[in-house]
Design a protein around this motif. Structure first.
Motif, PDB file in Angstrom:
ATOM      1  N   ILE A 199       0.999  -1.266  -0.170  1.00  0.00           N
ATOM      2  CA  ILE A 199       0.212   0.108  -0.047  1.00  0.00           C
ATOM      3  C   ILE A 199       0.945   1.232  -0.048  1.00  0.00           C
ATOM      4  N   ALA A 202       1.339   3.581   3.323  1.00  0.00           N
ATOM      5  CA  ALA A 202       2.245   2.901   4.226  1.00  0.00           C
ATOM      6  C   ALA A 202       3.626   3.232   3.936  1.00  0.00           C
ATOM      7  N   ASN A 259      -1.862   4.409  10.988  1.00  0.00           N
ATOM      8  CA  ASN A 259      -1.376   3.976   9.726  1.00  0.00           C
ATOM      9  C   ASN A 259      -0.937   2.441   9.976  1.00  0.00           C
ATOM     10  N   TYR A 263      -2.917  -0.705   8.556  1.00  0.00           N
ATOM     11  CA  TYR A 263      -2.095  -1.438   7.297  1.00  0.00           C
ATOM     12  C   TYR A 263      -2.133  -2.801   8.009  1.00  0.00           C
ATOM     13  N   THR A 266      -5.677  -4.724   7.271  1.00  0.00           N
ATOM     14  CA  THR A 266      -5.727  -4.706   5.842  1.00  0.00           C
ATOM     15  C   THR A 266      -4.934  -6.008   5.328  1.00  0.00           C
TER      16      THR A 266
END
Ligand SMILES: [Zn+2]
Length: 355
Positions: A199, A202, A259, A263, A266
């Motif tokens: 991502i 990130a 964050n 992350y 996900t």
């Protein structure tokens, strides 16, 4: 006549770590720059002329800048400083961040802690044994970077020393936030590395996530271990414990916490889908690291080759610069192989010559 402080004057004051003269008049942009949009402690007010016309768009700067070498020393001066308008603003922000940590379930019970550096050897910190969701400004403590409590009615957190382990090694770390966010902490207690190259945000805002080996919370060993890792990583996974992040102000440090947990949530969910993880390339990762650096944030991967950037032993066999498609070139460039090839060639040529 009162002195008018423009945004250029304000930037100069910030560079010097000084405050506007008492009674001076601040333009709206200068006030936003110095106080992040809040009312300043000066009695100054923007003149009517300065408020005409569109103001210059600007991102508020919440970083606290102290005057180097000017820390309060006496008990009376420390108390005065601790109760100043500037400290009140920071205490309010710490309480706000504490509430956000708790609302997002990054802390439970009395878990987590927050620090904001406010001098060469001064920091505000949260107290021990308090729920971060319901702190009041009067709960916050003032300590030095060796952990000695200088002001405040509650006892400071024992984990403050872990934060100072980072701050003493990394001057850009003006605030640290520590919590136990469940998704990131799941990686901290598993034998699975957090993969990269998945991502873009990130890569830009977290950079390379550091991993600190487990040490007893609150111990000097833990402060040294986390400090060494935190010196070069803005987000640090603390093995069998949780996460600590740092930033230029408390909001910035907290964003890293959001964050990293988002992350990890996900990534964990994507991994469970069974189709593998689709990564971007090392070259694309390099571009993101460049963006991170342009934003003023360092990354320990800055000098790595593109083929070394998207490595994760757990989510993909370890990538190296001897990837299959370049293996032939790599063998050719091996000096010992080249010497062997040369030797065989010479022998063949001799034999051909004898015939
Ligand atoms: Zn903890």
């Amino acid at each position: 006549m009162a002195k008018v402080i423009t945004v250029q004057d304000a930037e100069e004051l910030q560079r010097k770590g000084e405050q506007p003269p008492a009674g001076s008049i601040l333009t709206p942009s200068a006030r936003d720059l110095l106080y992040g949009g809040r009312a300043g402690k000066t009695t100054a007010a923007a003149p009517a002329a300065a408020s005409k016309g569109p103001s210059t768009p600007k991102t508020p700067d919440l970083e606290y800048r102290w005057k180097p070498g000017a820390d309060a020393k006496s008990a009376a001066d420390l108390e005065k400083f601790f109760h100043s308008a500037d400290m009140q603003v920071l205490k309010d922000r710490i309480c706000d961040i504490g509430r956000r940590l708790w609302v997002r379930e990054y802390t439970d019970g009395n878990g987590g802690n927050i620090t904001v550096r406010v001098g060469d050897n001064l920091a505000l910190c949260t107290p021990t044994l308090i729920c971060k969701g319901f702190m009041k400004p009067e709960d916050i403590c003032l300590v030095d970077l060796d952990g000695k409590q200088l002001a405040g009615t509650r006892v400071r957190t024992s984990e403050a020393m872990t934060h100072f382990g980072i701050m003493k090694r990394q001057p850009a770390a003006k605030s640290c936030v520590h919590a136990h966010p469940p998704h990131a902490t799941a990686f901290a207690i598993s034998n699975v590395d957090i993969p990269s190259c998945l991502i873009p945000e990130a890569e830009v805002f977290l950079g390379k996530i550091g991993v600190a080996t487990y040490k007893t919370p609150g111990s000097k060993e833990n402060a040294d271990e986390v400090g060494e890792v935190g010196k070069v990583h803005q987000a640090v996974l603390m093995e069998n414990h949780g996460v600590i992040c740092w930033g230029k102000d408390v909001e910035d440090a907290y964003w890293k916490m959001e964050n990293i947990d988002s992350y990890c949530r996900t990534v964990g969910f994507a991994a469970s889908l069974g189709g593998g993880l689709h990564r971007f390339t090392g070259g694309q990762a390099k571009e993101l690291i460049n963006i991170r650096q342009k934003l003023g944030m360092t990354d320990p991967r800055a000098n790595l080759k593109e083929c070394e950037l998207c490595d994760s032993a757990d989510f993909r066999p370890t990538a190296t610069c001897l990837a299959p498609d370049t293996e032939g070139d790599a063998v050719k460039s091996d000096p010992s192989v080249e010497a062997l090839v040369q030797q065989i060639t010479e022998q063949l040529m001799k034999q051909i010559g004898k015939k």
